[in-house]
Design a protein around this motif. Structure first.
Motif, PDB file in Angstrom:
ATOM      1  N   PRO A  31      54.165  35.154  36.520  1.00  0.00           N
ATOM      2  CA  PRO A  31      55.200  34.993  35.488  1.00  0.00           C
ATOM      3  C   PRO A  31      56.621  35.037  36.046  1.00  0.00           C
ATOM      4  N   ALA A  32      56.781  35.519  37.267  1.00  0.00           N
ATOM      5  CA  ALA A  32      58.110  35.557  37.886  1.00  0.00           C
ATOM      6  C   ALA A  32      58.540  34.198  38.425  1.00  0.00           C
ATOM      7  N   TRP A  33      57.668  33.193  38.411  1.00  0.00           N
ATOM      8  CA  TRP A  33      58.029  31.879  38.951  1.00  0.00           C
ATOM      9  C   TRP A  33      59.192  31.268  38.169  1.00  0.00           C
ATOM     10  N   ASP A  34      60.061  30.555  38.904  1.00  0.00           N
ATOM     11  CA  ASP A  34      61.131  29.769  38.280  1.00  0.00           C
ATOM     12  C   ASP A  34      60.815  28.287  38.458  1.00  0.00           C
TER      13      ASP A  34
ATOM     14  N   HIS B 253      43.367  24.276  39.914  1.00  0.00           N
ATOM     15  CA  HIS B 253      43.411  24.931  38.614  1.00  0.00           C
ATOM     16  C   HIS B 253      44.438  26.058  38.657  1.00  0.00           C
ATOM     17  N   PHE B 254      44.987  26.392  37.500  1.00  0.00           N
ATOM     18  CA  PHE B 254      45.980  27.463  37.417  1.00  0.00           C
ATOM     19  C   PHE B 254      45.543  28.506  36.398  1.00  0.00           C
ATOM     20  N   THR B 255      45.664  29.767  36.771  1.00  0.00           N
ATOM     21  CA  THR B 255      45.455  30.870  35.838  1.00  0.00           C
ATOM     22  C   THR B 255      46.690  31.766  35.896  1.00  0.00           C
ATOM     23  N   VAL B 256      47.094  32.281  34.764  1.00  0.00           N
ATOM     24  CA  VAL B 256      48.293  33.109  34.691  1.00  0.00           C
ATOM     25  C   VAL B 256      47.935  34.547  35.071  1.00  0.00           C
ATOM     26  N   MET B 257      48.738  35.150  35.949  1.00  0.00           N
ATOM     27  CA  MET B 257      48.499  36.526  36.373  1.00  0.00           C
ATOM     28  C   MET B 257      48.469  37.431  35.146  1.00  0.00           C
ATOM     29  N   THR B 258      47.346  38.124  34.968  1.00  0.00           N
ATOM     30  CA  THR B 258      47.122  38.943  33.778  1.00  0.00           C
ATOM     31  C   THR B 258      46.570  40.296  34.179  1.00  0.00           C
ATOM     32  N   PRO B 259      47.238  41.391  33.845  1.00  0.00           N
ATOM     33  CA  PRO B 259      46.669  42.718  34.117  1.00  0.00           C
ATOM     34  C   PRO B 259      45.527  43.001  33.151  1.00  0.00           C
ATOM     35  N   TYR B 260      44.323  43.137  33.684  1.00  0.00           N
ATOM     36  CA  TYR B 260      43.158  43.435  32.873  1.00  0.00           C
ATOM     37  C   TYR B 260      42.730  44.879  33.059  1.00  0.00           C
ATOM     38  N   PRO B 261      42.266  45.549  32.001  1.00  0.00           N
ATOM     39  CA  PRO B 261      41.647  46.857  32.192  1.00  0.00           C
ATOM     40  C   PRO B 261      40.540  46.768  33.243  1.00  0.00           C
ATOM     41  N   GLY B 262      40.514  47.746  34.117  1.00  0.00           N
ATOM     42  CA  GLY B 262      39.539  47.736  35.199  1.00  0.00           C
ATOM     43  C   GLY B 262      40.092  47.227  36.509  1.00  0.00           C
ATOM     44  N   THR B 263      41.276  46.609  36.469  1.00  0.00           N
ATOM     45  CA  THR B 263      41.907  46.146  37.700  1.00  0.00           C
ATOM     46  C   THR B 263      42.990  47.138  38.122  1.00  0.00           C
ATOM     47  N   GLU B 264      43.345  47.074  39.383  1.00  0.00           N
ATOM     48  CA  GLU B 264      44.434  47.933  39.857  1.00  0.00           C
ATOM     49  C   GLU B 264      45.758  47.559  39.210  1.00  0.00           C
TER      50      GLU B 264
END
Length: 499
Positions: free
Chosen positions: A334-337, A356-367
């Motif tokens: 999300p910090a991309w310009d 393919h692109f996926t948006v960085m997402t903090p998920y429960p269970g991840t650091e």
């Protein structure tokens, strides 16, 4: 008992690129059926919601289990649970699956009585003891089960993954499962777990960094029973152990099983064992998904991939030499310009691979859930689908989505546009000749699904159920993130009904 198992509806990216059979749910169904229960399955990825309503009214389930491998499906699952409770008040409703394992207590509270229990961890060893306890009492003492009274004993983990076999015969509309041009496509599991510890991933925290392998004979038995001509190997990282990949290949060769395959692996695994992938290419391996995640060393270090940019590029060259088509995944920060999006677009257009692109997402269970969750801009479960931004963006949110969709559209035109339709004429003709339209539909459906206005509008929807914030946790001791621990072995009741 009469058990009805349900998979919720498809997520955003599943509307276009893939729709996979719910293999985990099929294995849970196999375990319950082996224990003597009558089981039916409704997959709302491929069936209309009214089919679930009709099934509930005709089957009158005594227990209902909803699979929740994805956070974004939780609000839908709670609504489904409430409807079933209204229709069949005595039905025991439970949730299970990867994502809900990390937020079990909170989801039970949010369901307000519509959900009786959540199964943390693997569902196969839990389902038979749970149904037995529903019938005889004592649900709170079943390993892995969470109720309003609290957590029971620790979840059990399968010693091996040879059994139970997935109950594929219970699935309707199997022709709707596909991945890319592999249409229709079944799924199969050769290994379970991942020994790596990427900061954005919860596979290793769910399984406690364990890694289990199906026996070559069992893997080939299951593969031989698959009717579809195409198979997706769902392992988190395929062929980590070259001797295991070769042993399964030998069984496939001996039985003369002919399929086309799609798998996921890591660049470093491919580089260490190219001979295994070469052998599988001769057996029908056509596509490979590589989670590169970033194109520079800084990004790779951020996600703790333990792979260098040079290794990633050499892996692409190796796959090309073997004649295996590669789909690359990159994580959009999300910090991309605008400039960063431009650089990534140039990279994606410069390589022959699909990106393919996926948006960085903090998920429960991840650091990163424990390091980034304080920055969340939303806790709407439905937005945690790796296609929405849930932490602050450098660009205004509307502009971020415009750049994201613009970048995705450029890649789509390159690989999945009208030119591709003509280039893939033989594939399209073959699929259409057999009544398969999934691949054809995906070629033209992109702009119906990926629209920056739609993604922005999703943030304005009323929110009833919100993702809970994590408890303060020192992630220095990563074992505290685990759902499964290696010390939790199946008890006697689980051994009677292995899953």
């Amino acid at each position: 008992m009469r058990l009805l198992l349900v998979h919720p509806s498809a997520l955003m990216y599943s509307e276009i690129f893939l729709r996979l059979e719910p293999l985990g749910l099929e294995r849970v169904a196999g375990a319950a059926r082996a224990a003597g229960h009558e089981v039916r399955v409704v997959d709302l990825q491929v069936l209309a919601p009214r089919r679930l309503r009709d099934e509930v009214r005709s089957f009158r389930p005594e227990a209902l289990g909803i699979s929740l491998n994805y956070l974004a499906n939780i609000p839908e699952a709670i609504e489904l649970a409430a409807r079933v409770k209204r229709e069949v008040p005595d039905c025991f409703v439970f949730f299970g699956g990867h994502s809900v394992s990390f937020v079990a207590e909170e989801v039970l509270e949010q369901a307000e009585g519509a959900v009786d229990a959540v199964v943390r961890g693997e569902g196969e060893p839990a389902v038979a003891p749970l149904l037995e306890a529903v019938r005889d009492g004592g649900v709170e003492g079943v390993p892995g089960v969470v109720t309003a009274s609290g957590r029971g004993p620790a979840p059990l983990m399968l010693h091996g993954i040879d059994e139970p076999l997935p109950a594929r015969d219970l699935m309707r509309n199997r022709r709707r499962y596909f991945i890319g041009e592999l249409d229709p496509c079944a799924s199969i599991e050769f290994t379970r777990g991942c020994p790596w510890d990427c900061s954005f991933c919860s596979a290793w925290t769910f399984y406690g960094r364990s890694y289990r392998k199906a026996s070559p004979e069992a893997a080939a038995d299951d593969l031989a029973a698959v009717r579809e001509p195409n198979v997706f190997i769902v392992d988190d990282v395929a062929f980590i152990r070259p001797e295991h990949g070769n042993a399964i290949a030998a069984e496939v060769e001996r039985r003369r099983i002919r399929k086309r395959y799609y798998l996921e692996t890591r660049s470093d695994v491919l580089l260490r064992h190219p001979e295994v992938f070469e052998r599988w290419a001769r057996l029908g391996l056509r596509y490979m998904f590589l989670g590169m995640e970033a194109i520079d060393a800084e990004g790779l270090d951020l996600y703790r991939k333990r792979v260098s940019p040079d290794e990633n590029l050499r892996a692409l060259e190796t796959a090309r030499r073997l004649g295996i088509q590669v789909a690359i995944n990159l994580i959009v920060d999300p910090a991309w310009d605008e400039e960063r999006f431009r650089v990534v677009r140039e990279f994606a257009l410069a390589v022959p691979e699909i990106v393919h692109f996926t948006v960085m997402t903090p998920y429960p269970g991840t650091e990163i859930w424990h390091t980034e969750s304080r920055r969340l801009t939303t806790r709407d479960y439905r937005l945690f689908d790796i296609q929405h931004a849930v932490v602050p963006t450098t660009l205004p949110l509307e502009r971020f989505y415009e750049e994201l969709v613009r970048t995705q559209a450029v890649i789509h035109r390159k690989h999945l546009g009208l030119r591709t339709a003509f280039g893939a004429g033989r594939v399209l003709a073959r699929n259409l000749l057999h009544g398969q339209t999934n691949f054809a539909r995906m070629l033209w459906k992109f702009h119906q699904v990926y629209d920056p206005r739609r993604q922005l509008a999703d943030h304005a929807r009323p929110v009833r159920h919100e993702l809970p914030l994590p408890q303060r946790l020192d992630v220095g001791d990563r074992r505290r993130l685990y759902v499964h621990t290696r010390g939790a072995a199946p008890g006697p009741s689980a051994r009677r009904a292995p899953d």
